[in-house]
Scaffold this active site. Structure first.
Site, mmCIF file in Angstrom:
data_model
loop_
_atom_site.group_PDB
_atom_site.id
_atom_site.type_symbol
_atom_site.label_atom_id
_atom_site.label_comp_id
_atom_site.label_asym_id
_atom_site.label_seq_id
_atom_site.Cartn_x
_atom_site.Cartn_y
_atom_site.Cartn_z
ATOM 1 N N GLU A 89 -19.986 -39.077 4.748
ATOM 2 C CA GLU A 89 -19.130 -39.701 3.488
ATOM 3 C C GLU A 89 -19.553 -39.076 2.150
ATOM 4 O OE1 GLU A 89 -16.677 -42.358 3.040
ATOM 5 O OE2 GLU A 89 -16.676 -41.713 5.393
ATOM 6 N N CYS B 79 7.283 -39.303 4.154
ATOM 7 C CA CYS B 79 7.560 -40.608 4.775
ATOM 8 C C CYS B 79 7.934 -41.063 6.234
ATOM 9 C CB CYS B 79 8.768 -41.386 3.783
ATOM 10 S SG CYS B 79 8.067 -41.452 2.090
#
Length: 350
Positions: free
Chosen positions: A47, A211
């Protein structure tokens, strides 16, 4: 700025989370080296590395870092210079310094075990709210929302959230919405959290949307409006700046280079570097006159929000010491193991 026409949250929470979890299982990234583990050390390390850094770059650094520092105990015990040396080239070196401090605090405050709650993880150096939530969700299945840049983009588009995220109260409101959207089952948290990251990194991109590949396109308010690229809205942007730096590349008769450690604050903080000057006159005043001088072709080194115009000047001679510059003569064999800024390493190794 798009008009805020948010889909009612009661239409989204469980359906949204379920779609995300199922999509990640079928289409998300599954084989990154920091996945499929509940080891908080590895998740935390990935991270921190992934902040402001591409996955392809981290794929190279992550295994090398683990080889040298396989656990938090080894990292905490290492000299900071060793940590910076391995970090060299990743940039944003405050991350490496905080990484080292964090490891030491995990050992000192928590007996070598990362705390399990996001609230406690946030008290450690270099761990912000989103990073703390990611660690807690992946490793301990805590229902804690992440909200990094990718996730802000996904959620503002799905919700049609058009309020300006440069305004603190609007970002806080988005945090609250992100929390409401979490899956009910703690066991779903690792895959749901990964789904948000994967969708933002591979499908719901800043300047391009796919999309047709998105699991929640049927729920997406931005798609329904026909303007997904209008989200997120953030009016205040960081301005680019620039600086001109003159680099004294001093070489003695033995082929050693004079390197000095940079101050703890400012550019290349804590790293070893060629002496840096604001002007050519200052650089020339630091060298012993009468020795060989070679002006290297200057170049621009691009940082995220800053351009550095670097002007190296290579000087050679039988000088024992540079009284105007703290530092030391260093053999070429030592350079690979030192924490050097990327452009300095490139210059020396060329």
């Amino acid at each position: 700025m798009p008009e805020t026409l948010m889909r009612p949250l009661q239409d989204l929470p469980e359906g949204f989370a379920r779609l995300m979890v199922d999509w990640q299982r079928q289409h998300g990234r599954q084989s990154l080296p920091w996945q499929n583990t509940q080891d908080p050390y590895r998740v935390w390390l990935s991270e921190i590395m992934l902040q402001q850094t591409q996955v392809t770059t981290v794929l190279d650094y992550f295994p090398r870092f683990l080889t040298r520092f396989p656990d938090v105990t080894a990292l905490a015990a290492a000299p900071q210079d060793d940590v910076l040396a391995l970090w060299s080239g990743l940039g944003y070196y405050s991350r490496a310094r905080n990484l080292h401090k964090c490891a030491q605090e995990v050992m000192g405050r928590f007996g070598g075990a990362f705390p399990r709650r996001a609230e406690d993880l946030q008290t450690l150096p270099g761990i912000g709210r989103s990073t703390a939530a990611a660690i807690a969700a992946f490793c301990f299945q805590e229902r804690a929302a992440i909200l990094d840049g990718n996730v802000k983009r996904v959620l503002t588009r799905v919700l049609g959230y058009g309020d300006d995220l440069a305004v603190l109260k609007n970002e806080r409101a988005l945090w609250a919405l992100a929390q409401e959207l979490l899956p009910e089952k703690p066991a779903d948290m690792p895959r749901y959290t990964q789904a948000l990251m994967d969708l933002g990194a591979t499908v719901c991109l800043p300047r391009k949307v796919q999309c047709e590949a998105c699991s929640v396109s049927g729920l997406c308010q931005a798609k329904a409006q026909g303007e997904p690229l209008a989200y997120p809205v953030k009016t205040r942007k960081l301005k680019r700046s620039s600086a001109t730096l003159w680099l004294l590349w001093a070489v003695n008769a033995q082929g050693q280079v004079w390197l000095q450690k940079r101050p703890d604050k400012g550019i290349w903080a804590g790293l070893f570097s060629l002496p840096v000057f604001d002007s050519e006159d200052e650089l020339l005043a630091a060298w012993v006159q009468g020795h060989g001088t070679n002006y290297i072709e200057p170049w621009k080194h691009v940082l995220t929000h800053r351009d550095l115009y670097l002007h190296p000047v290579r000087m050679t001679g039988s000088v024992q010491h540079l009284p105007a510059c703290d530092g030391q003569w260093v053999d070429a064999a030592m350079w690979p193991n030192m924490g050097l800024p990327a452009p300095i390493r490139t210059l020396l190794m060329a």
